[in-house]
Motif scaffolding. Sequence first.
Motif, PDB file in Angstrom:
ATOM      1  N   ILE A 118       0.839  -1.196   0.000  1.00  0.00           N
ATOM      2  CA  ILE A 118       0.000   0.000   0.000  1.00  0.00           C
ATOM      3  C   ILE A 118       0.878   1.252   0.000  1.00  0.00           C
ATOM      4  CG2 ILE A 118      -1.830   1.208   1.237  1.00  0.00           C
ATOM      5  CD1 ILE A 118      -2.471  -1.637   2.464  1.00  0.00           C
ATOM      6  N   GLU A 119       1.976   1.212   0.749  1.00  0.00           N
ATOM      7  CA  GLU A 119       2.903   2.341   0.751  1.00  0.00           C
ATOM      8  C   GLU A 119       3.491   2.566  -0.639  1.00  0.00           C
ATOM      9  OE1 GLU A 119       4.310   1.726   5.402  1.00  0.00           O
ATOM     10  OE2 GLU A 119       5.563   0.995   3.754  1.00  0.00           O
ATOM     11  N   ASP A 120       3.882   1.485  -1.316  1.00  0.00           N
ATOM     12  CA  ASP A 120       4.421   1.616  -2.675  1.00  0.00           C
ATOM     13  C   ASP A 120       3.385   2.247  -3.603  1.00  0.00           C
ATOM     14  OD1 ASP A 120       6.802   0.484  -1.876  1.00  0.00           O
ATOM     15  OD2 ASP A 120       6.363  -1.507  -2.683  1.00  0.00           O
ATOM     16  N   CYS A 121       2.125   1.854  -3.417  1.00  0.00           N
ATOM     17  CA  CYS A 121       1.043   2.432  -4.216  1.00  0.00           C
ATOM     18  C   CYS A 121       0.900   3.935  -3.945  1.00  0.00           C
ATOM     19  CB  CYS A 121      -0.255   1.700  -3.912  1.00  0.00           C
ATOM     20  SG  CYS A 121      -1.738   2.401  -4.692  1.00  0.00           S
ATOM     21  N   PRO A 126       1.127  11.679  -7.105  1.00  0.00           N
ATOM     22  CA  PRO A 126       1.966  12.884  -7.272  1.00  0.00           C
ATOM     23  C   PRO A 126       1.945  13.831  -6.083  1.00  0.00           C
ATOM     24  CG  PRO A 126      -0.022  12.992  -8.646  1.00  0.00           C
ATOM     25  CD  PRO A 126       0.064  11.599  -8.117  1.00  0.00           C
ATOM     26  N   ASP A 127       0.931  13.738  -5.202  1.00  0.00           N
ATOM     27  CA  ASP A 127       0.850  14.654  -4.067  1.00  0.00           C
ATOM     28  C   ASP A 127       1.355  14.038  -2.761  1.00  0.00           C
ATOM     29  OD1 ASP A 127      -0.171  16.785  -5.511  1.00  0.00           O
ATOM     30  OD2 ASP A 127      -2.249  16.126  -5.262  1.00  0.00           O
ATOM     31  N   ARG A 152       3.026  16.589  -0.353  1.00  0.00           N
ATOM     32  CA  ARG A 152       4.016  17.459  -0.995  1.00  0.00           C
ATOM     33  C   ARG A 152       3.635  18.921  -0.736  1.00  0.00           C
ATOM     34  NH1 ARG A 152       7.655  14.694  -3.672  1.00  0.00           N
ATOM     35  NH2 ARG A 152       7.110  12.669  -4.584  1.00  0.00           N
ATOM     36  N   ALA A 153       4.613  19.779  -0.765  1.00  0.00           N
ATOM     37  CA  ALA A 153       4.381  21.199  -0.477  1.00  0.00           C
ATOM     38  C   ALA A 153       3.304  21.772  -1.388  1.00  0.00           C
ATOM     39  CB  ALA A 153       5.679  21.978  -0.650  1.00  0.00           C
ATOM     40  N   GLY A 154       2.352  22.449  -0.772  1.00  0.00           N
ATOM     41  CA  GLY A 154       1.292  23.092  -1.531  1.00  0.00           C
ATOM     42  C   GLY A 154       0.119  22.203  -1.869  1.00  0.00           C
ATOM     43  N   SER A 155       0.194  20.928  -1.530  1.00  0.00           N
ATOM     44  CA  SER A 155      -0.889  19.997  -1.867  1.00  0.00           C
ATOM     45  C   SER A 155      -2.053  20.153  -0.891  1.00  0.00           C
ATOM     46  CB  SER A 155      -0.376  18.556  -1.825  1.00  0.00           C
ATOM     47  OG  SER A 155      -1.453  17.640  -1.883  1.00  0.00           O
ATOM     48  N   THR A 156      -3.257  19.910  -1.400  1.00  0.00           N
ATOM     49  CA  THR A 156      -4.457  19.886  -0.564  1.00  0.00           C
ATOM     50  C   THR A 156      -5.075  18.487  -0.560  1.00  0.00           C
ATOM     51  OG1 THR A 156      -5.818  20.608  -2.442  1.00  0.00           O
ATOM     52  CG2 THR A 156      -4.945  22.323  -0.973  1.00  0.00           C
ATOM     53  N   LEU A 157      -4.258  17.497  -0.795  1.00  0.00           N
ATOM     54  CA  LEU A 157      -4.716  16.105  -0.827  1.00  0.00           C
ATOM     55  C   LEU A 157      -5.525  15.771   0.417  1.00  0.00           C
ATOM     56  CD1 LEU A 157      -4.374  13.326  -2.357  1.00  0.00           C
ATOM     57  CD2 LEU A 157      -2.432  12.930  -0.820  1.00  0.00           C
ATOM     58  N   GLU A 164      -9.433   6.505  -2.402  1.00  0.00           N
ATOM     59  CA  GLU A 164      -9.815   6.173  -3.774  1.00  0.00           C
ATOM     60  C   GLU A 164      -8.614   5.748  -4.606  1.00  0.00           C
ATOM     61  OE1 GLU A 164     -12.215   5.510  -7.078  1.00  0.00           O
ATOM     62  OE2 GLU A 164     -12.645   5.655  -4.932  1.00  0.00           O
ATOM     63  N   TRP A 165      -7.473   6.381  -4.380  1.00  0.00           N
ATOM     64  CA  TRP A 165      -6.245   6.013  -5.111  1.00  0.00           C
ATOM     65  C   TRP A 165      -5.873   4.566  -4.823  1.00  0.00           C
ATOM     66  CZ3 TRP A 165      -3.169   8.232  -8.768  1.00  0.00           C
ATOM     67  CH2 TRP A 165      -1.888   7.670  -8.948  1.00  0.00           C
ATOM     68  N   VAL A 166      -5.916   4.175  -3.562  1.00  0.00           N
ATOM     69  CA  VAL A 166      -5.583   2.793  -3.203  1.00  0.00           C
ATOM     70  C   VAL A 166      -6.635   1.832  -3.742  1.00  0.00           C
ATOM     71  CG1 VAL A 166      -5.209   1.178  -1.303  1.00  0.00           C
ATOM     72  CG2 VAL A 166      -4.308   3.507  -1.150  1.00  0.00           C
ATOM     73  N   ARG A 167      -7.902   2.182  -3.584  1.00  0.00           N
ATOM     74  CA  ARG A 167      -8.977   1.303  -4.042  1.00  0.00           C
ATOM     75  C   ARG A 167      -8.900   1.076  -5.551  1.00  0.00           C
ATOM     76  NH1 ARG A 167     -13.391   1.037  -6.564  1.00  0.00           N
ATOM     77  NH2 ARG A 167     -13.250   3.210  -7.206  1.00  0.00           N
ATOM     78  N   THR A 168      -8.495   2.109  -6.293  1.00  0.00           N
ATOM     79  CA  THR A 168      -8.416   2.004  -7.751  1.00  0.00           C
ATOM     80  C   THR A 168      -7.240   1.139  -8.192  1.00  0.00           C
ATOM     81  OG1 THR A 168      -9.432   4.182  -8.013  1.00  0.00           O
ATOM     82  CG2 THR A 168      -8.200   3.334  -9.897  1.00  0.00           C
ATOM     83  N   ASN A 169      -6.149   1.200  -7.463  1.00  0.00           N
ATOM     84  CA  ASN A 169      -4.929   0.512  -7.894  1.00  0.00           C
ATOM     85  C   ASN A 169      -4.704  -0.839  -7.229  1.00  0.00           C
ATOM     86  OD1 ASN A 169      -3.311   2.533  -9.683  1.00  0.00           O
ATOM     87  ND2 ASN A 169      -4.118   3.774  -8.009  1.00  0.00           N
TER      88      ASN A 169
END
Length: 206
Positions: A118-121, A126-127, A152-157, A164-169
């Motif tokens: 999951i960490e690798d995913c 990008p954020d 990452r700096a400036g991100s609003t993730l 959703e990113w993990v669920r998709t991948n």
Amino acid sequence: MWEYYGASEGGGTSIGPDEWLRKPGSVGRPYPGNEFRILDDEGNELPPGVSGRIWVRTAGSSFEYHNDPAKTARTYREGGWFSVGDVGYLDEDGYLFLTDRASDMVISGGVNIYPREIEDCLHQHPDVADCAVFGVPDDRWGESLVAVVQRRAGSTLGQAEVVEWVRTNLADYKKPRRVDFVDELPRDPNGKVVKRRLRERYLSSG
């Protein structure tokens, strides 16, 4: 660049640059005189591509953990095979791929989950600058996954995007049930993320 994998207790693999291009993500094949096997929790040998505990046998290797005979006994199997607790798999050509540490494995709803996957995913998002995933006790599932993310700096993730990113991948059951964000992850002097400190915070806070 050559990559090496091994432990102070013994055993090791290596892989060169040309091999790595053919086997991306692998840590190579055993040194001469080293044997590697992948076994499940019952001691059955697993087929290529299936993750399990990594067991090693080397010519003339013998060691004991200082003042800890119980740990030494758990480390060895009949025939001189030993394991330092790493999890991985061998492919059809005998190349080793690391999955995680057995001590980090999470059992949620009766399913074994390896946080490193999951960490690798998440590291591919990008954020995400860095992250740590681990299990905490859960009354319903036994354990549930927590992801602590450094943006990452400036991100609003946000949490929904991470899940959703993990669920998709990955498979749906590997998505974290809780996502928290930090400015910086705790690290040891070598720069390695100290999950133990993170996990202790959640356990102490209930």
